[in-house]
Design an enzyme around this catalytic site. Sequence first.
Site, PDB file in Angstrom:
ATOM      1  CB  SER A  24      -5.151  -5.152  23.431  1.00 60.83           C
ATOM      2  OG  SER A  24      -5.584  -5.691  24.563  1.00 60.83           O
ATOM      3  NE  ARG A  33       3.980  -5.488  32.242  1.00 54.22           N
ATOM      4  CZ  ARG A  33       3.565  -5.517  31.088  1.00 54.22           C
ATOM      5  NH1 ARG A  33       2.100  -5.112  31.420  1.00 54.22           N
ATOM      6  NH2 ARG A  33       4.284  -5.340  30.129  1.00 54.22           N
ATOM      7  CG  ASP A  68      -5.082 -13.137  22.659  1.00 52.11           C
ATOM      8  OD1 ASP A  68      -5.415 -13.544  23.833  1.00 52.11           O
ATOM      9  OD2 ASP A  68      -5.337 -12.206  21.960  1.00 52.11           O
ATOM     10  CG  HIS A 120      -3.460 -10.232  24.316  1.00 51.04           C
ATOM     11  ND1 HIS A 120      -4.189  -9.995  23.640  1.00 51.04           N
ATOM     12  CD2 HIS A 120      -3.297  -9.086  25.058  1.00 51.04           C
ATOM     13  CE1 HIS A 120      -4.543  -8.738  23.516  1.00 51.04           C
ATOM     14  NE2 HIS A 120      -3.981  -8.271  24.497  1.00 51.04           N
ATOM     15  CG  ASP A 121       2.582  -9.928  25.352  1.00 51.69           C
ATOM     16  OD1 ASP A 121       1.641  -9.050  25.360  1.00 51.69           O
ATOM     17  OD2 ASP A 121       3.355 -10.211  26.154  1.00 51.69           O
TER      18      ASP A 121
END
Lengths: 202, 394
Positions: free
Chosen positions: B155, B225, B322, B355-356
């Site tokens: 990222s 968050r 993602d 994405h994680d």
Amino acid sequence: MRHDLIALKQWIQPYSRVLDLGCGNGTLLKDLVDEKYISGLGVEIDAENITACVSKGLNVIEQDIDKGLSNFSDDSFDTVLLTQTLQAVRRPDFVLQEMLRVGKECIITFPNFGHWQVRWYLLLRGKMPVSKMMPYDWYDTPNIHFCTVKDFENLCAEQGIKIMHRTVQMSLVGTEKDHRPKWYNKIWPNLFGAHAVYHVTR
Amino acid sequence: MTFKADSVGLVTAKSVHFDAPFKVSCGRELPSLDIVYETYGKLNSDCSNAVLVCHALSGDHHAAGYHSESDKKPGWWDNYIGPGKAIDTDLFFVVSLNNIGGCGGSTGPSSINPMTNEPWGPDFPVLRVRDWVESQRLLTDYLGIGQWAAVIGGSLGGMQAMRWSLEYPDRIQHCVVIASALKLTAQNIAFNNTSRTAISSDPDFHDGRYYQHAVIPKRGLAIARMIGHITYLSDGVMGEKFGRELRSGSFDQGSESAVEFQVESYLHHQADIFSQIFDANTYMLMTKALDYFDLAREYNDNPVSAFRNASCKFLVVSFSSDWRFSPQRSEDIVQALIGAERAVTYVEIDAPLGHDSFLLPVKRYNKVFTAYMRQVFNQLACVAEKSEVNQHAS
């Protein structure tokens, strides 16, 4: 090493840039890097093959050839290779055009569906041939576009592709003697060549 | 408590102070720098096996192992750093730092500005990815590392790795760019902006001077968050993990208690923890750096000419699910590298975690990453052997 790969090495210039489409586990590219000091790039879709290439220290891109080579610019490689893959792509004519756009020269190898054994099988049994080299059933095969030596040369003529070299082989495996073309291979390649190797350019 | 055999075990953060003024790309200066970092594995005698790990938005220097035996969770990239893991600490000397502007101990908005003796807060200079690379270069020199065997990041970390390849081409042999991009898309900037707006509209934010008011903009940071978290996961994985399960209440008519879905409870819990440990000004600063990043801006917006300045080899990795840093963005990187005739390997990992994924254990990702890093090490061994032969010859 497969005979078609041994045969095509003679046309690869030392230190040239080579793109291998459907590079498999990278055996050929690795050889060319070691023997001809080429700067090579492989294109592959199979996950395990890609890891095998990475383990050999090769550069490899995960990409589906059927979606084109638009990420490669014109003339960016000296030679583009397509070995034993032409029959498995969706649009062989389109792939050929793309290869010749990206590379100055191309080498294509494929199983020849015009070989006498294939004709004999079809004539006698009346079914799609299944053999050691073509082990799949018609309904479950990656090979969706079989062609003959004659078909391929007709396509080249239609597209204005120049054939620089052609060789046909009895088999992809076996001894060195087996893979050397015989006199009848040269006279009747479409009948007696089980595998074809073409070196072409625009 | 004993740690697993593939864990780096107990680790301690180190810190270094650079007394000289640090010029920031926006034209301003930081009077001095503190950088907090951790290292795992041993540096070899010719200092050739060093690997730099760059963290993303909410990461810090604690990438692997545990700070104490009572720690529940290891560092943020423990899945991939350790003995026998992809970044093998038996082979490599791994350096992970808290970037400046961060809130893990390196100089950042919550540090004291020596000119005012107050926390910097919103007056902290705006940082770019290149400022991080420059501060990482200071640490590189301090550690006596001439060239990194690899600079690795996911990222925002991948952006730092790419910037390294252009700024210091002769100090990096391999660049590993995971789930990253040449620049953010408008949609991506929009998400970041929404997060920042959540923070700045919290009454406890006080224009970033909340330290002086002894409060933290907890609600704003928590919402930021939550937005981030949703976009880092995929629709599929959320459905699989939480579905429409209820945590409390029921759908029955007349039920007294409010209905709360599992996913809500999870999000609130994650946001709660995060908002207590992370600094809001750092969040603002990091997301801004993400938004501004554009690898090719100074190269006439041409990523191909940008990458012509690089001389290292590249591994680019993307994940199918993602959507925040989609495979297409990685393909942009790959296409530019091919255009610049640079050595590149690209894999798109089929993973459902969004994405994680880059942080989580994914089998194929682990396999390819490990295979690549083995090659990085083998190439070091080759170079070392050659130089040894040369020494004997002379």
